[in-house]
Design a protein around this motif. Structure first.
Motif, short mmCIF file in Angstrom:
data_model
loop_
_atom_site.label_atom_id
_atom_site.label_comp_id
_atom_site.label_asym_id
_atom_site.label_seq_id
_atom_site.Cartn_x
_atom_site.Cartn_y
_atom_site.Cartn_z
N VAL A 26 25.51 46.16 10.61
CA VAL A 26 25.68 47.14 10.84
C VAL A 26 24.24 48.01 10.49
CG1 VAL A 26 26.35 49.57 9.63
CG2 VAL A 26 28.06 47.71 10.25
N ILE A 27 23.41 47.62 9.62
CA ILE A 27 22.20 48.12 9.11
C ILE A 27 21.12 47.81 10.32
CG2 ILE A 27 20.20 48.05 7.71
CD1 ILE A 27 22.12 47.68 5.36
N ALA A 28 21.16 46.45 10.70
CA ALA A 28 20.35 46.17 11.65
C ALA A 28 20.72 46.93 13.21
CB ALA A 28 20.46 44.55 11.85
N PHE A 185 8.46 54.64 22.67
CA PHE A 185 8.19 53.29 22.42
C PHE A 185 7.35 52.79 21.14
CE2 PHE A 185 9.12 53.30 26.97
CZ PHE A 185 9.91 52.12 27.12
N LEU A 186 6.83 53.95 20.52
CA LEU A 186 6.06 53.67 19.17
C LEU A 186 7.43 53.49 18.32
CD1 LEU A 186 3.36 56.62 19.22
CD2 LEU A 186 2.99 54.21 19.02
N LEU A 187 8.55 54.26 18.35
CA LEU A 187 9.76 54.32 17.42
C LEU A 187 10.31 52.89 17.73
CD1 LEU A 187 11.40 55.60 15.60
CD2 LEU A 187 12.52 56.61 17.50
N ALA A 188 10.36 52.56 19.16
CA ALA A 188 11.15 51.36 19.67
C ALA A 188 10.63 50.09 18.83
CB ALA A 188 11.32 51.16 21.01
N GLY A 189 9.23 50.15 18.85
CA GLY A 189 8.54 48.91 18.09
C GLY A 189 8.96 48.72 16.65
N ALA A 190 8.62 49.89 16.01
CA ALA A 190 9.09 50.14 14.41
C ALA A 190 10.36 49.42 14.23
CB ALA A 190 8.59 51.28 14.15
N ALA A 191 11.42 50.14 14.92
CA ALA A 191 12.86 49.82 14.83
C ALA A 191 13.23 48.59 15.10
CB ALA A 191 13.44 51.07 15.60
N TYR A 192 12.81 47.70 16.08
CA TYR A 192 13.22 46.57 16.56
C TYR A 192 12.62 45.48 15.52
CZ TYR A 192 15.19 47.34 21.13
OH TYR A 192 16.23 47.44 22.14
N LEU A 197 13.68 41.95 10.45
CA LEU A 197 13.13 41.78 9.25
C LEU A 197 14.59 41.65 8.36
CD1 LEU A 197 11.31 41.33 6.65
CD2 LEU A 197 11.13 43.75 6.52
N VAL A 198 15.32 42.64 8.45
CA VAL A 198 16.74 42.95 7.82
C VAL A 198 17.86 41.56 8.04
CG1 VAL A 198 18.89 44.15 7.94
CG2 VAL A 198 17.04 45.40 7.79
#
Length: 422
Positions: A26-28, A185-192, A197-198
């Motif tokens: 769920v977190i991921a 895509f700045l947000l997408a890169g950080a989120a993925y 990592l999680v």
């Protein structure tokens, strides 16, 4: 992340492991929903701006889904060999790298690099979908649809927030000297990257490896234990449900129709005078409808069986196409309602198809089969995305919407035939 310690069935109680797996997934999924939204919201607009052609605006969706097809095979094979944890983590990491490539391509004005990066970015989409299978690995047969739904609904928070962050991330991109449309895509890169990592750190024990261990040692997981809430033998439950072909057909049809209409709706709204905020709102509502109804869908499938719910998905998609075709050009509310129905129809089809596939395939070969199933889904999405721009350019958006709805009706005879063959 690429090594595994063998899992023994008597080391971790199944119910406890399932609860932990769902929490980590769920977190991921919340994080990956943010990454998923970027391509949906601005991918077509970015291509239209760089290429100067509406007819090619469907290419990002097609390229991304083609990339997700390859990634589905890779994630499935890696999960089969090493477990869900390395497979899903590396899939999200590839999506993060692809997001970075899109930003570089936008800055350089390089269309070839854009499409290569979108191809890699598609790995994030494939991994987001593959995660639903991980949620079902340890679930009892009578609760599998509900487990799938729990993982899917987690995508809602990020998926709804992402499109509404298109304007702020675009502003941030402009400050950094990056084209406005590349901002999400700045947000997408950080989120993925965070999602990877999680999973790499916390998805332990690996749900697929533990499911295999439990299957190999049935005394560690006796019938009638808490994992079998319905008290039914697993083999009987699987025999009473339809097989892989029915599940694949349901998901392929829903994916093709959903991607085609979803891809061209922001382009059609843009060409009709709507701004990025309006199309972002519509896509946010659409993504919310794709995932938010999942708990209800899971209950319906567990209670009434997947075939009745699958047939309902075809009817809902038909309604979505008809409403989108009839929507006035300046009516954001009408497009929002149409894409909400589109997302709901997709959700009904995906949850039912996933439950069918998971029940039909044993843990020993499950991940590999699921990977190939998702390849079929990705190819259907690529075809829908590729065709959507051409259809709109030649015949207009209303015909695309109506044609997609009519195509979705093919789900009904598929469900009826599967019911007769049971």
């Amino acid at each position: 992340m690429t090594t595994n310690v063998p899992v023994r069935a008597d080391h971790v109680p199944r119910v406890e492991a399932q609860r932990r797996s769902l929490t980590v997934l769920v977190i991921a999924q919340v994080l990956s929903g943010l990454g998923l939204a970027a391509g949906v919201t601005v991918g077509a607009l970015l291509a239209q701006d760089m290429l100067g052609s509406t007819g090619l605006a469907g290419l990002p969706s097609a390229v991304g889904t083609a990339g997700s097809a390859l990634a589905a095979v890779a994630v499935g094979r890696l999960s089969q060999a090493r477990g869900r944890r390395p497979g899903l983590a590396l899939g999200y990491l590839a999506g993060a790298v692809g997001s970075g490539g899109v930003i570089v391509a936008a800055v350089a004005g390089h269309p070839v690099l854009l499409f290569l990066s979108l191809f890699l970015y598609g790995a994030g989409t494939a991994t987001n979908l593959q995660a639903r299978y991980a949620g079902a690995d340890l679930a009892a047969p009578a609760r599998r649809a509900g487990a799938v739904s729990t993982v899917l609904v987690a995508t809602t928070l990020g998926g709804v927030a992402g499109p509404n962050l298109a304007a702020p991330t675009g502003g941030l991109a402009a400050v950094l000297g990056i084209p406005y449309l590349a901002g999400p895509f700045l947000l997408a890169g950080a989120a993925y990257a965070l999602a990877a990592l999680v999973l790499a750190v916390w998805l332990r024990p690996d749900p697929l490896l533990l499911a295999r261990a439990l299957e190999a040692d049935p005394t560690a997981d006796p019938p009638g234990a808490p994992d079998d809430a319905a008290g039914r033998p697993r083999a009987d439950a699987a025999r009473r449900r339809p097989g892989v072909p029915a599940g694949v057909l349901v998901m392929v049809l829903t994916q093709a129709v959903m991607v085609a209409i979803m891809t061209m709706t922001p382009v059609h709204m843009h060409d009709s005078g709507s701004g990025a905020a309006a199309s972002g709102l519509v896509i946010a509502i659409h993504i919310g409808a794709m995932y938010l109804p999942s708990p209800l869908t899971g209950r319906l499938v567990d209670r009434h069986g997947p075939l009745a719910v699958a047939a309902a998905s075809g009817l809902v998609l038909l309604a979505a196409g008809a409403l989108a075709a009839l929507a006035p050009d300046d009516s954001v509310a009408a497009y929002a309602a149409a894409l909400a129905l589109l997302g709901l129809g997709w959700n009904l089809g995906l949850v039912t198809g996933t439950a069918i596939i998971t029940d039909a395939v044993p843990p020993a070969t499950r991940a590999r089969t699921q990977g190939w199933v998702d390849v079929s889904i990705a190819i259907a999405g690529a075809a829908g995305g590729m065709a959507s721009g051409l259809v709109v350019e030649v015949a207009g958006y209303p015909l695309l919407a109506v044609g997609g709805g009519v195509l979705a009706l093919a789900i009904v005879p598929v469900a009826v035939r599967a019911a007769r063959d049971r």
